[in-house]
Design a protein around this motif. Structure first.
Motif, PDB file in Angstrom:
ATOM      1  N   GLN A 408       0.825  -1.202   0.000  1.00 29.72           N
ATOM      2  CA  GLN A 408       0.000   0.000   0.000  1.00 29.72           C
ATOM      3  C   GLN A 408       0.864   1.260   0.000  1.00 29.72           C
ATOM      4  OE1 GLN A 408      -2.685   0.142   3.251  1.00 29.72           O
ATOM      5  NE2 GLN A 408      -3.398  -1.948   2.994  1.00 29.72           N
ATOM      6  N   ALA A 409       0.257   2.336  -0.415  1.00 27.95           N
ATOM      7  CA  ALA A 409       0.897   3.649  -0.301  1.00 27.95           C
ATOM      8  C   ALA A 409      -0.087   4.592   0.371  1.00 27.95           C
ATOM      9  CB  ALA A 409       1.294   4.175  -1.678  1.00 27.95           C
ATOM     10  N   SER A 410      -0.526   4.207   1.561  1.00 30.31           N
ATOM     11  CA  SER A 410      -1.665   4.850   2.205  1.00 30.31           C
ATOM     12  C   SER A 410      -1.391   5.498   3.547  1.00 30.31           C
ATOM     13  CB  SER A 410      -2.740   3.799   2.456  1.00 30.31           C
ATOM     14  OG  SER A 410      -2.212   2.788   3.280  1.00 30.31           O
ATOM     15  N   GLY A 411      -0.210   5.326   4.064  1.00 30.31           N
ATOM     16  CA  GLY A 411       0.042   5.793   5.422  1.00 30.31           C
ATOM     17  C   GLY A 411       0.011   4.648   6.411  1.00 30.31           C
ATOM     18  N   LYS A 412       0.327   4.980   7.647  1.00 31.91           N
ATOM     19  CA  LYS A 412       0.466   3.941   8.675  1.00 31.91           C
ATOM     20  C   LYS A 412      -0.877   3.371   9.123  1.00 31.91           C
ATOM     21  CE  LYS A 412       4.738   5.864  10.604  1.00 31.91           C
ATOM     22  NZ  LYS A 412       5.411   6.336  11.823  1.00 31.91           N
ATOM     23  N   THR A 413      -0.809   2.129   9.576  1.00 29.64           N
ATOM     24  CA  THR A 413      -1.985   1.462  10.117  1.00 29.64           C
ATOM     25  C   THR A 413      -1.677   0.915  11.506  1.00 29.64           C
ATOM     26  OG1 THR A 413      -1.365  -0.635   9.088  1.00 29.64           O
ATOM     27  CG2 THR A 413      -2.832   0.807   7.834  1.00 29.64           C
ATOM     28  N   LYS A 414      -2.728   0.730  12.277  1.00 26.89           N
ATOM     29  CA  LYS A 414      -2.578   0.164  13.616  1.00 26.89           C
ATOM     30  C   LYS A 414      -2.355  -1.346  13.569  1.00 26.89           C
ATOM     31  CE  LYS A 414      -5.690   3.655  15.622  1.00 26.89           C
ATOM     32  NZ  LYS A 414      -6.980   3.881  16.319  1.00 26.89           N
ATOM     33  N   ASP A 415      -2.707  -1.942  12.431  1.00 26.52           N
ATOM     34  CA  ASP A 415      -2.651  -3.397  12.318  1.00 26.52           C
ATOM     35  C   ASP A 415      -1.838  -3.799  11.096  1.00 26.52           C
ATOM     36  OD1 ASP A 415      -4.435  -2.332  10.517  1.00 26.52           O
ATOM     37  OD2 ASP A 415      -5.990  -3.845  10.786  1.00 26.52           O
TER      38      ASP A 415
END
Length: 551
Positions: A408-415
């Protein structure tokens, strides 16, 4: 396999680097390596690999030549050694077969006949390297799911001789409708259509036809129709694939019901086949079909580089990702180059970034690290299948495979998502690494789709090597989970396997991609400095294979 792209502005990487060091570094040497995984490195390689100059990176084209030479040069710049003796290339012999069935497939019974229309009602092809093959008056047998799984006490072929016959089977496995069977909603390899064809060949069948069902397959008939209307690449074989069934194909659910009616059988047979103890049924029907082929043989290449270990150089951790995409095709909005920026220039660039990170680690890994950019994933995981059959290092000396496909190129995720959760002890390593980043490991949301069997790690698992495949999570830190899911759906609908899968640096946010890669580095780095081998978990269909290879 679905690939996902999320869109945001570029994140501040200096903060990401600090946070990774604070939360995730085992030691100062670790943090030095982690800093080599950054947006600058990734952007540089993705921009090159996804450019029009690389022509969509299809095997057998000028795009392949440019891609594999680019990777070879970059591995050389990093100071990595060739992975195949003195060469960075592992040749993968392939055969391209364009199978064109007759316009109609005939099924005859004592009370009448059916004429199935190609693409609308059925699809079929052959792996046999012949100009023409004919299935003539082949007796048809309904064999339930077409599964032989001793560990689940399931054998749809028990007492059945199918030599010269055509077997009709259902997609998925019994757990799809009964959670007490197999692994419940989590598809096993026995549920994959590839397994159905393999098992039918082992049983000696002349033909095999899978009954399509949208929920059980996880995709509509349109996907089957589209995929089977084109030529297919297969690995070249000494026997010209004569060990496979002469004909492999699918039929629609409606045609399956008409077939059962013609046979004087109830379509409820499909429901009965979902239960233990089902016995195969002779349909009293005969099938005939002629398939004409156009054949082309050629050679593609895996690109392989190695960083030798300092203490146990004969033991390997393998990072993999496929370099190929779809090349040039039908123009959409004036664009005919399928650049595959997300799928999988991201994973290919990731291999180079990880190689740089391992090379820069102050404390070098004790085990060797192999990086394989694989060919032919889009054609059916062919490069990894060839490697599994022709490994460059012994399987029992290969500690693990970590596969990277479409980041992905979406930013950070918690999971972070562990695809096929519950398979191997590598998930425990992933959980520990994610905890350092303040994140959690979650299961994929649609386990019945069998995504664990749809990317290159599967062919490492198939020969017993514990294999890890992750997907960046849904729970976006800035925008939340619903937004993250919506962005993935948007990518799948509008850019996946389309010319629109382009690199757009002004829109991409690399921060989540960087964090995911640093996490995967952590997993491999820890493995590289241990003396133990991770294993498969109880219930995994690959556990017995590994245990046998380690004796």
């Amino acid at each position: 396999m679905k690939k996902h792209l999320l869109i945001l502005a570029l994140g501040a990487l200096s903060l990401a680097a600090c946070q990774s060091t604070e939360n995730g570094a085992d030691s100062p040497s670790d943090s030095t390596a982690l800093k080599a995984i950054n947006d600058t490195t990734l952007s540089k390689h993705i921009a090159a690999l996804a450019s029009d100059d690389f022509e969509g990176r299809k095997p057998f084209t000028n795009g392949e030549t440019k891609t594999i030479n680019y990777l070879k040069t970059e591995f050389e710049k990093l100071g990595l050694q060739p992975g195949n003796g003195k060469s960075y290339f592992q040749e993968v012999p392939m055969v391209d077969i364009k199978s064109t069935p007759a316009a109609n497939m005939a099924i005859k019974g004592t009370s009448g006949s059916l004429s199935l229309k190609y693409l609308d009602d059925f699809v079929a092809a052959t792996r046999h390297v012949k100009d023409q093959v004919k299935v003539e008056n082949s007796e048809m047998v309904f064999a339930g799911y077409g599964i032989v799984a001793p560990e689940y006490k399931w054998n749809d072929y028990e007492g059945l001789n199918v030599k010269g016959k055509t077997v009709v089977v259902m997609v998925n496995d019994p757990g799809f409708t009964d959670s007490t069977l197999f692994k419940g909603k989590t598809m096993t390899y026995y549920g994959r259509w590839t397994y159905k064809f393999e098992e039918a060949a082992r049983q000696g069948a002349t033909g095999v036809i899978i009954i399509h069902d949208t929920p059980a397959a996880s995709y509509p008939w349109a996907v089957v129709r589209s995929g089977w209307s084109k030529s297919k690449l297969y690995l070249a074989a000494a026997d010209n694939n004569s060990s496979r069934a002469l004909m492999e194909g699918w039929m629609t659910q409606d045609m399956a019901k008409a077939m059962f009616k013609l046979a004087g059988k109830s379509e409820d047979l499909m429901k009965q086949a979902m239960k233990p103890g089902f016995k195969p049924v002779d349909l009293g029907l005969k099938l005939s079909l002629t398939i004409n082929n156009t054949i082309k043989k050629s050679v593609s290449n895996n690109v392989v580089a190695v960083l030798p270990g300092t203490k146990r150089a004969d033991e390997y951790i393998i990072y993999s990702g496929h370099w190929d995409h779809l090349g040039k095709g039908e123009a959409i909005n004036g664009d005919s180059i399928y650049n595959g920026a997300v799928d999988n220039a991201t994973g290919t660039a990731a291999l180079l970034a990880l190689a740089d990170a391992f090379k820069k680690a102050k404390k070098q890994p004790e085990r060797s690290i192999m990086f394989i950019a694989l060919t032919g994933e889009e054609q059916g995981l062919l490069g990894s299948e060839y490697y599994g059959a022709h490994p460059l290092v012994p399987v029992n000396k290969t500690v693990a495979n970590i596969n990277i496909d479409a980041m992905q190129a979406s930013g950070k995720t918690k999971d972070i998502i562990a695809v096929g959760y519950g398979q191997s002890e590598l998930e425990d390593y992933l959980t520990a690494a994610a905890k350092k980043q303040g994140r959690v490991v979650v299961k994929d949301t649609n386990p019945s789709a069998g995504f664990y069997f749809r990317s290159d790690h599967f062919n490492f698992a198939k020969v017993g090597i514990p294999a890890l495949y992750t997907e960046t999570g849904d729970d976006n830190i800035e925008h939340g989970k619903a937004w993250g899911v919506a962005q993935k759906e948007d990518y799948t609908k509008n850019r996946y396997h389309a010319p629109a899968d382009n690199f757009e640096p002004a829109k991409w946010n690399f921060s989540g991609m960087v964090e995911d890669l640093r996490l995967l580095f952590d997993v491999g780095y820890r493995l590289s400095n241990e003396t133990t081998f991770p294993g498969w978990k109880a219930g995994s269909e690959f556990k017995a294979i590994r245990e046998k290879s380690m004796k």
